[in-house]
Design a protein around this motif. Sequence first.
Motif, mmCIF file in Angstrom:
data_model
loop_
_atom_site.group_PDB
_atom_site.id
_atom_site.type_symbol
_atom_site.label_atom_id
_atom_site.label_comp_id
_atom_site.label_asym_id
_atom_site.label_seq_id
_atom_site.Cartn_x
_atom_site.Cartn_y
_atom_site.Cartn_z
ATOM 1 N N ILE A 38 -1.406 -6.076 7.514
ATOM 2 C CA ILE A 38 -1.706 -6.980 6.061
ATOM 3 C C ILE A 38 -0.670 -6.417 5.082
ATOM 4 O O ILE A 38 -0.755 -5.312 4.672
ATOM 5 N N ARG A 39 -0.104 -7.311 4.456
ATOM 6 C CA ARG A 39 0.750 -7.052 3.453
ATOM 7 C C ARG A 39 0.475 -7.960 2.199
ATOM 8 O O ARG A 39 0.027 -9.033 2.232
ATOM 9 N N PRO A 40 0.769 -7.634 0.966
ATOM 10 C CA PRO A 40 0.519 -8.263 -0.071
ATOM 11 C C PRO A 40 1.431 -9.565 -0.358
ATOM 12 O O PRO A 40 2.444 -9.424 0.510
ATOM 13 N N PRO A 41 0.961 -10.601 -0.777
ATOM 14 C CA PRO A 41 -0.346 -10.668 -1.551
ATOM 15 C C PRO A 41 -1.565 -11.238 -0.647
ATOM 16 O O PRO A 41 -1.305 -11.767 0.220
ATOM 17 N N ALA A 42 -2.557 -10.520 -1.012
ATOM 18 C CA ALA A 42 -3.792 -10.768 -0.545
ATOM 19 C C ALA A 42 -5.026 -10.642 -1.073
ATOM 20 O O ALA A 42 -5.039 -9.788 -2.191
ATOM 21 N N VAL A 43 -6.066 -11.453 -1.115
ATOM 22 C CA VAL A 43 -7.343 -11.347 -1.755
ATOM 23 C C VAL A 43 -8.341 -10.957 -0.758
ATOM 24 O O VAL A 43 -8.243 -11.401 0.253
ATOM 25 N N VAL A 44 -9.321 -9.813 -1.132
ATOM 26 C CA VAL A 44 -10.256 -9.197 -0.452
ATOM 27 C C VAL A 44 -11.678 -9.904 -1.192
ATOM 28 O O VAL A 44 -11.705 -9.525 -2.050
#
Length: 250
Positions: free
Chosen positions: A236-242
Amino acid sequence: MTGRSMTVEPDGFPGVTLVGGGPGDRDLITVAGLRAVLGADVVVTDRLAPAGLLAELSPGVEVIDVAKVPRGRSTAQERINELLVDRARAGRSVVRLKGGDGYVFGRGFEEVLALQDAGVPVRVIPGLSSSLAVPALAGIPVTHRGVVHDFTVVSGHLPPGHPDSLVDWAAVAALRGTLVLMMAVENGGAIADTLLAAGRPGSQPAAVVCDGSLPTERVVRTTLADLGRVIATERIRPPAVVVVGEVAAL
Protein backbone atom coordinates in the motif's frame (compact mmCIF):
# COMPACT_ATOMS: atom_id res chain seq x y z
CA MET A 1 -39.52 17.35 -11.45
CA THR A 2 -37.51 18.50 -14.45
CA GLY A 3 -33.75 18.72 -13.93
CA ARG A 4 -31.88 21.87 -14.93
CA SER A 5 -28.27 22.13 -16.04
CA MET A 6 -26.15 24.72 -14.28
CA THR A 7 -23.59 26.97 -15.92
CA VAL A 8 -20.59 27.67 -13.71
CA GLU A 9 -19.25 31.16 -14.28
CA PRO A 10 -15.66 32.03 -13.23
CA ASP A 11 -15.39 34.72 -10.55
CA GLY A 12 -11.78 36.02 -10.75
CA PHE A 13 -11.31 37.01 -7.08
CA PRO A 14 -8.67 39.80 -6.82
CA GLY A 15 -6.24 38.08 -4.47
CA VAL A 16 -5.67 34.51 -3.34
CA THR A 17 -8.38 31.89 -2.96
CA LEU A 18 -7.58 28.75 -0.97
CA VAL A 19 -9.69 26.02 -2.57
CA GLY A 20 -10.25 22.57 -1.11
CA GLY A 21 -10.52 20.35 -4.16
CA GLY A 22 -11.98 17.28 -2.49
CA PRO A 23 -10.61 13.73 -2.46
CA GLY A 24 -9.37 13.60 -6.07
CA ASP A 25 -12.23 13.10 -8.51
CA ARG A 26 -12.68 16.37 -10.40
CA ASP A 27 -16.46 16.18 -10.02
CA LEU A 28 -16.24 16.35 -6.22
CA ILE A 29 -15.04 19.95 -6.00
CA THR A 30 -17.68 22.42 -4.81
CA VAL A 31 -19.37 24.79 -7.24
CA ALA A 32 -17.73 27.76 -5.49
CA GLY A 33 -14.34 26.08 -5.77
CA LEU A 34 -14.86 25.39 -9.47
CA ARG A 35 -15.81 29.02 -10.10
CA ALA A 36 -12.60 30.14 -8.44
CA VAL A 37 -10.43 27.70 -10.40
CA LEU A 38 -11.99 28.63 -13.74
CA GLY A 39 -11.48 32.33 -13.01
CA ALA A 40 -7.85 32.06 -11.94
CA ASP A 41 -4.82 33.52 -13.70
CA VAL A 42 -2.52 31.35 -11.59
CA VAL A 43 -3.18 27.94 -9.99
CA VAL A 44 -0.73 26.75 -7.33
CA THR A 45 -1.50 23.07 -6.98
CA ASP A 46 -0.73 20.19 -4.63
CA ARG A 47 0.01 16.56 -5.54
CA LEU A 48 -3.40 15.42 -4.24
CA ALA A 49 -5.46 18.19 -5.85
CA PRO A 50 -7.90 17.04 -8.58
CA ALA A 51 -5.62 16.83 -11.61
CA GLY A 52 -8.59 16.49 -13.96
CA LEU A 53 -9.44 20.15 -13.39
CA LEU A 54 -6.09 21.37 -14.66
CA ALA A 55 -6.83 20.06 -18.15
CA GLU A 56 -9.84 22.39 -18.33
CA LEU A 57 -7.88 25.57 -17.65
CA SER A 58 -7.34 28.15 -20.37
CA PRO A 59 -3.95 27.95 -22.12
CA GLY A 60 -2.83 31.25 -20.58
CA VAL A 61 -3.26 30.11 -16.97
CA GLU A 62 0.02 29.63 -15.11
CA VAL A 63 0.07 26.30 -13.24
CA ILE A 64 2.67 25.94 -10.49
CA ASP A 65 3.21 22.46 -9.02
CA VAL A 66 4.31 22.65 -5.37
CA ALA A 67 3.86 18.98 -4.58
CA LYS A 68 5.22 17.39 -1.43
CA VAL A 69 6.05 13.82 -2.44
CA PRO A 70 6.68 11.22 0.31
CA ARG A 71 10.42 10.48 0.36
CA GLY A 72 10.73 12.63 -2.78
CA ARG A 73 10.83 16.24 -3.83
CA SER A 74 9.19 18.73 -1.53
CA THR A 75 8.47 22.42 -1.90
CA ALA A 76 9.16 24.32 1.32
CA GLN A 77 6.11 25.99 2.84
CA GLU A 78 7.96 29.32 2.93
CA ARG A 79 8.50 29.09 -0.83
CA ILE A 80 4.81 28.37 -1.41
CA ASN A 81 3.89 31.43 0.66
CA GLU A 82 6.31 33.56 -1.37
CA LEU A 83 4.79 32.38 -4.66
CA LEU A 84 1.26 33.21 -3.53
CA VAL A 85 2.24 36.69 -2.36
CA ASP A 86 4.33 37.40 -5.46
CA ARG A 87 1.64 36.44 -7.97
CA ALA A 88 -1.11 38.25 -6.07
CA ARG A 89 0.94 41.45 -5.79
CA ALA A 90 1.41 41.31 -9.55
CA GLY A 91 -2.35 41.83 -9.86
CA ARG A 92 -3.22 38.25 -10.78
CA SER A 93 -6.11 36.17 -9.50
CA VAL A 94 -4.49 33.24 -7.69
CA VAL A 95 -5.99 29.92 -6.62
CA ARG A 96 -4.18 27.71 -4.13
CA LEU A 97 -5.66 24.31 -5.01
CA LYS A 98 -5.38 21.57 -2.40
CA GLY A 99 -6.66 18.04 -2.07
CA GLY A 100 -9.42 17.40 0.46
CA ASP A 101 -10.00 20.41 2.68
CA GLY A 102 -7.18 22.87 3.26
CA TYR A 103 -7.88 23.16 6.97
CA VAL A 104 -7.73 19.40 7.65
CA PHE A 105 -3.98 18.63 7.84
CA GLY A 106 -3.51 20.85 4.79
CA ARG A 107 -1.56 23.81 6.21
CA GLY A 108 -4.27 26.07 4.87
CA PHE A 109 -4.34 28.40 7.85
CA GLU A 110 -0.56 28.83 7.71
CA GLU A 111 -1.00 30.23 4.21
CA VAL A 112 -3.89 32.46 5.28
CA LEU A 113 -1.73 33.97 8.04
CA ALA A 114 1.17 34.55 5.64
CA LEU A 115 -1.11 36.28 3.13
CA GLN A 116 -2.73 38.43 5.81
CA ASP A 117 0.71 39.46 7.10
CA ALA A 118 1.62 40.48 3.54
CA GLY A 119 -1.58 42.50 3.13
CA VAL A 120 -2.89 40.26 0.34
CA PRO A 121 -6.67 39.72 0.09
CA VAL A 122 -7.46 36.08 0.83
CA ARG A 123 -10.58 33.94 1.07
CA VAL A 124 -11.18 30.27 1.82
CA ILE A 125 -13.47 27.86 -0.02
CA PRO A 126 -13.75 24.59 1.94
CA GLY A 127 -13.59 21.21 0.25
CA LEU A 128 -14.81 17.70 0.98
CA SER A 129 -12.36 16.31 3.51
CA SER A 130 -10.86 13.01 2.39
CA SER A 131 -11.19 11.79 5.97
CA LEU A 132 -14.97 11.57 5.48
CA ALA A 133 -15.44 11.46 1.72
CA VAL A 134 -13.01 8.62 0.94
CA PRO A 135 -14.54 6.12 3.40
CA ALA A 136 -18.04 7.11 2.26
CA LEU A 137 -17.21 6.54 -1.40
CA ALA A 138 -15.80 3.14 -0.46
CA GLY A 139 -19.05 2.19 1.28
CA ILE A 140 -17.83 2.80 4.83
CA PRO A 141 -19.86 5.20 7.02
CA VAL A 142 -17.77 6.70 9.82
CA THR A 143 -20.90 6.65 12.03
CA HIS A 144 -23.91 4.34 11.98
CA ARG A 145 -26.92 4.30 14.29
CA GLY A 146 -26.68 1.53 16.83
CA VAL A 147 -23.03 0.87 16.01
CA VAL A 148 -21.00 4.00 16.73
CA HIS A 149 -21.84 7.56 17.78
CA ASP A 150 -18.49 9.27 17.36
CA PHE A 151 -15.42 9.37 15.15
CA THR A 152 -11.93 10.80 15.55
CA VAL A 153 -9.62 11.93 12.76
CA VAL A 154 -5.91 11.70 13.56
CA SER A 155 -2.78 12.51 11.60
CA GLY A 156 -0.41 9.56 11.31
CA HIS A 157 2.33 11.66 9.75
CA LEU A 158 4.47 11.26 12.89
CA PRO A 159 4.85 7.90 14.64
CA PRO A 160 3.86 7.39 18.28
CA GLY A 161 6.63 8.54 20.58
CA HIS A 162 7.98 11.15 18.16
CA PRO A 163 9.02 14.26 20.11
CA ASP A 164 6.98 16.52 17.82
CA SER A 165 3.79 14.46 17.98
CA LEU A 166 0.80 16.13 19.66
CA VAL A 167 -1.37 12.98 19.67
CA ASP A 168 -2.25 11.27 22.94
CA TRP A 169 -2.37 7.74 21.54
CA ALA A 170 -3.42 6.17 24.84
CA ALA A 171 -6.45 8.46 24.94
CA VAL A 172 -7.22 7.66 21.30
CA ALA A 173 -7.07 3.93 22.04
CA ALA A 174 -9.57 4.34 24.88
CA LEU A 175 -12.20 5.87 22.59
CA ARG A 176 -14.99 3.53 21.51
CA GLY A 177 -15.79 5.24 18.21
CA THR A 178 -14.39 5.11 14.70
CA LEU A 179 -10.76 6.07 14.19
CA VAL A 180 -9.78 7.62 10.86
CA LEU A 181 -6.04 7.82 10.22
CA MET A 182 -4.68 10.21 7.61
CA MET A 183 -1.14 10.09 6.19
CA ALA A 184 -0.57 6.89 8.15
CA VAL A 185 0.78 4.43 5.59
CA GLU A 186 4.41 4.67 6.66
CA ASN A 187 3.61 4.58 10.37
CA GLY A 188 0.55 2.34 10.24
CA GLY A 189 2.24 -0.64 11.86
CA ALA A 190 3.69 1.41 14.73
CA ILE A 191 0.34 3.12 15.30
CA ALA A 192 -1.49 -0.22 15.36
CA ASP A 193 1.02 -1.65 17.85
CA THR A 194 0.60 1.39 20.10
CA LEU A 195 -3.19 1.18 20.01
CA LEU A 196 -3.06 -2.54 20.80
CA ALA A 197 -0.67 -1.96 23.71
CA ALA A 198 -3.05 0.68 25.08
CA GLY A 199 -5.99 -1.73 25.04
CA ARG A 200 -7.70 -1.36 21.66
CA PRO A 201 -8.92 -4.85 20.62
CA GLY A 202 -6.79 -6.52 17.96
CA SER A 203 -9.90 -8.13 16.45
CA GLN A 204 -11.41 -4.74 15.65
CA PRO A 205 -12.07 -4.37 11.90
CA ALA A 206 -9.86 -2.07 9.85
CA ALA A 207 -9.96 -0.94 6.25
CA VAL A 208 -7.44 0.84 4.07
CA VAL A 209 -8.82 2.86 1.15
CA CYS A 210 -6.15 3.65 -1.43
CA ASP A 211 -6.58 6.30 -4.16
CA GLY A 212 -10.05 7.15 -2.89
CA SER A 213 -12.52 8.45 -5.53
CA LEU A 214 -10.10 7.71 -8.41
CA PRO A 215 -10.34 4.93 -11.03
CA THR A 216 -7.45 3.18 -9.24
CA GLU A 217 -9.30 3.06 -5.90
CA ARG A 218 -8.65 -0.09 -3.87
CA VAL A 219 -10.10 -1.18 -0.52
CA VAL A 220 -8.18 -3.62 1.67
CA ARG A 221 -10.01 -5.10 4.68
CA THR A 222 -8.18 -6.47 7.71
CA THR A 223 -8.07 -6.18 11.50
CA LEU A 224 -6.18 -3.80 13.75
CA ALA A 225 -3.81 -6.59 14.79
CA ASP A 226 -2.91 -7.32 11.15
CA LEU A 227 -2.87 -3.72 9.90
CA GLY A 228 0.90 -3.27 9.77
CA ARG A 229 1.47 -6.62 8.05
CA VAL A 230 -1.25 -5.96 5.48
CA ILE A 231 0.11 -2.51 4.63
CA ALA A 232 3.46 -4.17 3.87
CA THR A 233 2.25 -7.30 2.05
CA GLU A 234 -0.32 -5.43 -0.04
CA ARG A 235 2.31 -2.82 -0.93
CA ILE A 236 0.00 0.00 0.00
CA ARG A 237 1.27 3.44 -0.94
CA PRO A 238 -0.07 6.94 -0.24
CA PRO A 239 -2.58 8.40 -0.62
CA ALA A 240 -4.61 6.13 1.63
CA VAL A 241 -7.13 6.56 4.42
CA VAL A 242 -7.21 4.01 7.25
CA VAL A 243 -10.47 3.34 9.10
CA VAL A 244 -10.44 1.41 12.38
CA GLY A 245 -13.67 0.40 14.11
CA GLU A 246 -16.79 -1.67 13.70
CA VAL A 247 -17.94 0.35 10.67
CA ALA A 248 -14.88 -0.87 8.75
CA ALA A 249 -16.62 -4.25 8.43
CA LEU A 250 -19.82 -2.82 6.93
